[in-house]
Design a protein around this motif. Structure first.
Motif, PDB file in Angstrom:
ATOM      1  N   ARG A   3       0.404  -0.990   0.038  1.00 49.52           N
ATOM      2  CA  ARG A   3       0.451   0.311   0.232  1.00 49.52           C
ATOM      3  C   ARG A   3       0.716   0.903   0.075  1.00 49.52           C
ATOM      4  N   THR A   4       0.015   2.423  -0.673  1.00 49.33           N
ATOM      5  CA  THR A   4       0.715   3.415  -0.152  1.00 49.33           C
ATOM      6  C   THR A   4      -0.101   4.938   0.662  1.00 49.33           C
ATOM      7  N   TYR A   5       0.208   5.110   1.257  1.00 49.75           N
ATOM      8  CA  TYR A   5      -0.593   6.200   2.534  1.00 49.75           C
ATOM      9  C   TYR A   5      -0.171   7.796   2.203  1.00 49.75           C
ATOM     10  N   ALA A   6      -1.011   8.625   1.436  1.00 47.71           N
ATOM     11  CA  ALA A   6      -0.747   9.901   1.778  1.00 47.71           C
ATOM     12  C   ALA A   6      -0.901  10.734   2.254  1.00 47.71           C
ATOM     13  N   ILE A   7       0.169  11.844   3.152  1.00 45.18           N
ATOM     14  CA  ILE A   7      -0.426  12.632   4.260  1.00 45.18           C
ATOM     15  C   ILE A   7      -0.263  14.045   3.619  1.00 45.18           C
ATOM     16  N   PRO A   8      -0.965  14.678   3.841  1.00 52.22           N
ATOM     17  CA  PRO A   8      -1.553  16.026   3.059  1.00 52.22           C
ATOM     18  C   PRO A   8      -0.731  17.274   3.767  1.00 52.22           C
ATOM     19  N   ASP A   9      -1.176  18.301   3.605  1.00 49.66           N
ATOM     20  CA  ASP A   9      -0.640  19.549   4.494  1.00 49.66           C
ATOM     21  C   ASP A   9      -0.239  19.504   5.800  1.00 49.66           C
ATOM     22  N   LEU A  10       0.338  19.144   6.882  1.00 52.38           N
ATOM     23  CA  LEU A  10       0.707  19.224   7.485  1.00 52.38           C
ATOM     24  C   LEU A  10       0.582  21.278   8.650  1.00 52.38           C
ATOM     25  N   HIS A  11       0.966  21.565   7.833  1.00 58.48           N
ATOM     26  CA  HIS A  11       2.148  23.290   8.062  1.00 58.48           C
ATOM     27  C   HIS A  11       1.654  23.076   9.151  1.00 58.48           C
ATOM     28  N   GLY A  12       2.396  23.315  10.370  1.00 63.40           N
ATOM     29  CA  GLY A  12       3.005  23.552  11.815  1.00 63.40           C
ATOM     30  C   GLY A  12       2.488  22.823  12.720  1.00 63.40           C
ATOM     31  N   ARG A  13       1.506  21.607  11.866  1.00 65.02           N
ATOM     32  CA  ARG A  13       0.876  20.671  13.606  1.00 65.02           C
ATOM     33  C   ARG A  13       1.533  19.443  13.761  1.00 65.02           C
ATOM     34  N   LEU A  14       2.640  19.302  14.498  1.00 66.30           N
ATOM     35  CA  LEU A  14       3.321  18.469  14.886  1.00 66.30           C
ATOM     36  C   LEU A  14       2.487  17.349  16.097  1.00 66.30           C
ATOM     37  N   ASP A  15       1.290  17.718  16.658  1.00 68.12           N
ATOM     38  CA  ASP A  15       0.897  16.854  16.763  1.00 68.12           C
ATOM     39  C   ASP A  15      -0.363  16.105  15.707  1.00 68.12           C
ATOM     40  N   LEU A  16      -0.578  16.199  15.014  1.00 67.53           N
ATOM     41  CA  LEU A  16      -1.277  15.390  13.621  1.00 67.53           C
ATOM     42  C   LEU A  16      -0.604  14.809  12.667  1.00 67.53           C
ATOM     43  N   LEU A  17       0.385  15.719  13.358  1.00 67.98           N
ATOM     44  CA  LEU A  17       2.181  13.960  12.369  1.00 67.98           C
ATOM     45  C   LEU A  17       2.377  13.358  13.258  1.00 67.98           C
ATOM     46  N   ASP A  18       2.342  13.757  14.496  1.00 68.32           N
ATOM     47  CA  ASP A  18       2.536  12.419  15.281  1.00 68.32           C
ATOM     48  C   ASP A  18       1.525  10.905  14.964  1.00 68.32           C
ATOM     49  N   ARG A  19       0.068  11.581  15.246  1.00 62.10           N
ATOM     50  CA  ARG A  19      -0.939  10.539  14.923  1.00 62.10           C
ATOM     51  C   ARG A  19      -1.308  10.484  14.281  1.00 62.10           C
ATOM     52  N   ALA A  20      -0.920  10.732  13.230  1.00 62.56           N
ATOM     53  CA  ALA A  20      -1.008  10.051  11.908  1.00 62.56           C
ATOM     54  C   ALA A  20       0.466   8.829  11.756  1.00 62.56           C
ATOM     55  N   ILE A  21       1.835   9.235  12.154  1.00 58.37           N
ATOM     56  CA  ILE A  21       2.739   8.339  11.858  1.00 58.37           C
ATOM     57  C   ILE A  21       1.862   7.125  12.773  1.00 58.37           C
ATOM     58  N   ASP A  22       1.114   7.546  14.371  1.00 58.78           N
ATOM     59  CA  ASP A  22       0.575   6.330  14.679  1.00 58.78           C
ATOM     60  C   ASP A  22      -0.628   5.869  14.000  1.00 58.78           C
ATOM     61  N   ALA A  23      -1.145   6.021  13.508  1.00 57.97           N
ATOM     62  CA  ALA A  23      -2.690   5.312  12.705  1.00 57.97           C
ATOM     63  C   ALA A  23      -1.657   4.531  11.468  1.00 57.97           C
ATOM     64  N   VAL A  24      -0.980   4.768  10.497  1.00 61.85           N
ATOM     65  CA  VAL A  24      -0.157   4.450   9.809  1.00 61.85           C
ATOM     66  C   VAL A  24      -0.256   3.306   9.570  1.00 61.85           C
ATOM     67  N   ALA A  25       0.944   3.459  10.836  1.00 58.68           N
ATOM     68  CA  ALA A  25       2.020   2.116  11.677  1.00 58.68           C
ATOM     69  C   ALA A  25       0.980   1.366  12.034  1.00 58.68           C
ATOM     70  N   ARG A  26      -0.522   1.688  12.874  1.00 56.40           N
ATOM     71  CA  ARG A  26      -1.220   0.550  13.109  1.00 56.40           C
ATOM     72  C   ARG A  26      -1.598  -0.033  12.410  1.00 56.40           C
ATOM     73  N   HIS A  27      -2.215   0.855  10.537  1.00 56.09           N
ATOM     74  CA  HIS A  27      -3.039  -0.071   9.841  1.00 56.09           C
ATOM     75  C   HIS A  27      -2.403  -1.426   8.956  1.00 56.09           C
ATOM     76  N   ALA A  28      -0.484  -0.652   8.966  1.00 54.25           N
ATOM     77  CA  ALA A  28       0.120  -1.458   8.120  1.00 54.25           C
ATOM     78  C   ALA A  28       0.227  -2.720   8.724  1.00 54.25           C
ATOM     79  N   GLU A  29       0.109  -2.538  10.136  1.00 54.61           N
ATOM     80  CA  GLU A  29       0.701  -3.762  10.645  1.00 54.61           C
ATOM     81  C   GLU A  29       1.532  -4.417  10.001  1.00 54.61           C
TER      82      GLU A  29
END
Length: 226
Positions: A3-29
């Motif tokens: 699979r390929t995961y695409a994460i769009p514009d973050l604009h300084g939101r480290l909190d959302l980036l950290d949650r996205a990294i966790d969400a992708v890791a859980r989903h990719a298993e």
């Protein structure tokens, strides 16, 4: 299967980036995957420096990571290299980026931005192409070959309202065109930019590498509204 995961514009939101990294890791298993960030890591949100540092040091064990350049990174570099006026960057959210480097937007010392941060930005690719899709920050010219695309188009162009165009047989996946209703998906292109820095809602597209077209599903992560 991959699979390929695409994460769009973050604009300084480290909190959302950290949650996205966790969400992708859980989903990719643990499945081999590609993770693409679509640019616009800086400006507007509060923690641009920290987002850059997180991305620079992100090396997941099972996945390939591709970071694309956005127009806000291009703007930042242009100002820091004295190719553009500071006021232009400030008007487009650069003040928040400077603040993340402990600089006053009124009288900043641009030398406070580490050279390795700027070097990283300069070397970011403008698009990622696989068998079925093109991932880009802003847009792709459907009439130009991929090796003859204009940088301004890739970083700055906005598709006209309602335009559902890809590039040849490939589906285009992009950010840049902020719309809180995202994802906005057509047959030929998908816009993932949901104005996450402001709404606190980040949408991640999940694409099956052996299947053409748009996303098979979307992951959402949430933080506070600004």
């Amino acid at each position: 299967m991959s699979r390929t995961y695409a994460i769009p514009d973050l604009h300084g939101r480290l909190d959302l980036l950290d949650r996205a990294i966790d969400a992708v890791a859980r989903h990719a298993e643990g499945m081999a995957s590609t993770i693409i960030t679509l640019g616009d890591y800086v400006d507007r949100g509060p923690r641009s420096r920290q987002v850059i540092e997180r991305l620079m040091n992100w090396r997941p064990d099972e996945s390939k990571v591709v970071h694309l350049k956005g127009n806000h990174e291009a703007m930042m570099c242009a100002v820091c290299e004295n190719r553009a006026e500071l006021d232009w960057w400030i008007r487009n959210g650069g003040g928040e980026t400077l603040a993340s480097y402990d600089q006053s937007p009124a009288l900043p010392d641009l030398r406070a931005i580490p050279a390795d941060h700027l070097d990283w930005i300069v070397n970011l690719p403008l698009m990622h192409v696989d068998r079925h899709r093109i991932f880009v920050h802003a847009a792709v010219d459907p009439k130009a070959p991929l090796d003859q695309q204009n940088e301004e188009t890739l970083l700055w162009k906005r598709y006209p309202g309602g335009a559902d165009v890809g590039h040849g047989h490939r589906h285009v996946v992009h950010g840049h065109h902020a719309d809180a209703r995202a994802p906005i998906a057509g047959k030929h292109r998908t816009n993932l930019d949901g104005l996450a820095w402001k709404t606190g809602r980040l949408v991640i597209g999940v694409f099956e590498d052996d299947r053409p077209g748009g996303a098979s599903e979307y992951l959402e992560v949430f933080g506070r509204e600004m």
